[in-house]
Design a protein around this motif. Sequence first.
Motif, short mmCIF file in Angstrom:
data_model
loop_
_atom_site.label_atom_id
_atom_site.label_comp_id
_atom_site.label_asym_id
_atom_site.label_seq_id
_atom_site.Cartn_x
_atom_site.Cartn_y
_atom_site.Cartn_z
N LEU A 87 -3.79 2.93 0.71
CA LEU A 87 -2.82 2.86 1.39
C LEU A 87 -1.36 2.83 0.91
O LEU A 87 -0.50 3.55 1.01
N LEU A 88 -1.47 2.34 -0.57
CA LEU A 88 -0.48 2.56 -1.47
C LEU A 88 -0.20 4.11 -1.91
O LEU A 88 1.38 4.63 -1.86
N ASP A 89 -1.13 4.86 -2.11
CA ASP A 89 -0.75 6.28 -2.27
C ASP A 89 -0.08 7.25 -1.10
O ASP A 89 0.58 8.12 -1.56
N SER A 90 -0.90 6.68 -0.01
CA SER A 90 -0.39 7.50 1.09
C SER A 90 0.77 7.17 2.04
O SER A 90 1.61 7.83 2.59
N HIS A 91 1.13 5.86 1.59
CA HIS A 91 2.12 5.47 2.38
C HIS A 91 2.07 5.27 4.05
O HIS A 91 3.15 5.09 4.66
N GLU A 92 0.75 5.19 4.40
CA GLU A 92 0.46 5.46 5.71
C GLU A 92 -0.50 4.36 6.06
O GLU A 92 -1.30 4.14 5.33
N GLY A 117 -4.81 -1.69 7.65
CA GLY A 117 -3.64 -2.00 6.74
C GLY A 117 -2.43 -1.13 7.03
O GLY A 117 -2.62 0.04 7.31
N ALA A 118 -1.23 -1.56 6.90
CA ALA A 118 -0.01 -0.90 7.12
C ALA A 118 0.91 -1.33 6.00
O ALA A 118 1.30 -2.54 5.81
N PRO A 119 1.34 -0.14 5.29
CA PRO A 119 2.44 -0.49 4.11
C PRO A 119 3.71 -0.57 4.71
O PRO A 119 4.19 0.12 5.73
N VAL A 120 4.65 -1.38 3.94
CA VAL A 120 5.99 -1.39 4.40
C VAL A 120 6.85 -0.99 3.00
O VAL A 120 6.63 -1.29 2.08
N SER A 122 9.88 1.26 1.07
CA SER A 122 11.44 1.08 1.12
C SER A 122 11.75 2.15 -0.22
O SER A 122 10.94 1.81 -1.45
N LYS A 123 12.54 3.18 -0.24
CA LYS A 123 12.66 3.83 -1.51
C LYS A 123 11.41 4.55 -2.10
O LYS A 123 11.34 4.62 -3.24
N ASN A 124 10.63 5.04 -1.10
CA ASN A 124 9.23 5.64 -1.53
C ASN A 124 8.51 4.61 -2.31
O ASN A 124 7.78 5.06 -3.21
N LYS A 125 8.72 3.36 -2.16
CA LYS A 125 7.68 2.52 -2.89
C LYS A 125 7.18 1.48 -1.89
O LYS A 125 8.05 0.79 -1.19
N ALA A 126 5.82 1.04 -1.99
CA ALA A 126 5.41 -0.01 -1.05
C ALA A 126 6.00 -1.61 -1.45
O ALA A 126 5.82 -1.77 -2.54
N ILE A 127 6.62 -2.16 -0.68
CA ILE A 127 7.22 -3.33 -0.89
C ILE A 127 6.54 -4.69 -0.35
O ILE A 127 6.67 -5.74 -0.67
#
Length: 338
Positions: A87-92, A117-120, A122-127
């Motif tokens: 999830l962190l790697d794909s941002h999806e 799971g769904a990442p939020v 911002s600026k190409n970084k999961a926050i």
Amino acid sequence: EQRLLAESLREIGSVLDSTLDMERLLDLLVEQVGRLVPYSAVFLYLIEKNTPKLVRTRVHETVPHEFAQSLQNTVFHLEKSSYFSALLDSHEPVILPAIEEHHTWIKSAIPLGAWMGAPVVSKNKAIACFSFVSLKPNIYTQNHANLMATFCSEAALALQNARLFSEVQQLATLDDLTGILNRRQLFLEGKREFSRARRYKRPLSLLMIDLDRFKEINDTFGHPVGDEALKTLAHILRKAIREVDIFGRYGGEEFVLVLPETRREEAIAIAERLRNMVEQTPINTLSGELRITVSIGVAEQTENTQTFEELVAHADQALYRAKQSGRNRVEGEDEGNK
């Protein structure tokens, strides 16, 4: 259906934009996401250095009682899951339609059916990250993933705005040099605690702390070393005090420590402990090791103390006597002030 969905997303965006308070926003995020995605429980994590920290849990009202309590109290350690890394790697969003088919999923005593799971981002970084679990398998679809991608875009903007607002608020209340409360915020919180103690007739004491011979330090070693001495002193004191205490920079080399639920005798003992701690702690500076001392004045709020400013003045008078008596010592307030 698409029109209703678009209207829901617009409404959700408006709701999330309605607050800059981080705690309220986190509540809203787990409240609003249920309008788009079904769940038995949803968990919201904030992510720092690729490590998720659980900040909110919400269990759906339809979950049977025997599972609801368990879901409420269960912490799924996402950082141990390869799906979280994906999830962190794909941002999806990542979906596990049937958990029982995925033996590497986090072990749980609760018979879960599906996970998403769904990442939020911002600026190409999961926050942040949403983690949904359902007691029913095969409930999450690509459509849910698409909806969460849109929702998470709104969430990212709201979280960034709340964080910026929090940072601005923090800058407005903290001293630039030492990172502790500035004089304005010190008096604001001090007056609030003074009023509470006076209203409920609770003990309250105050320490006025002064760095001895600060002018000599500046004149001998220069202002950068003087600044380092102030920062280190603030750090030493902050580590040694309670969470309920109010600690701030009064001005120059003077600091104030407000001690709720503390009588005069106990406050003097605390002051003596702090004084000794400072004396025993060398400071490493650009000019080498420096040893500092402090003088401390102690005052206790009594029924004759009408204002917080009076309490500060009494402690300041005690401080003056400590300095006149040779510095590096603790003095209590004049008995006539009690």
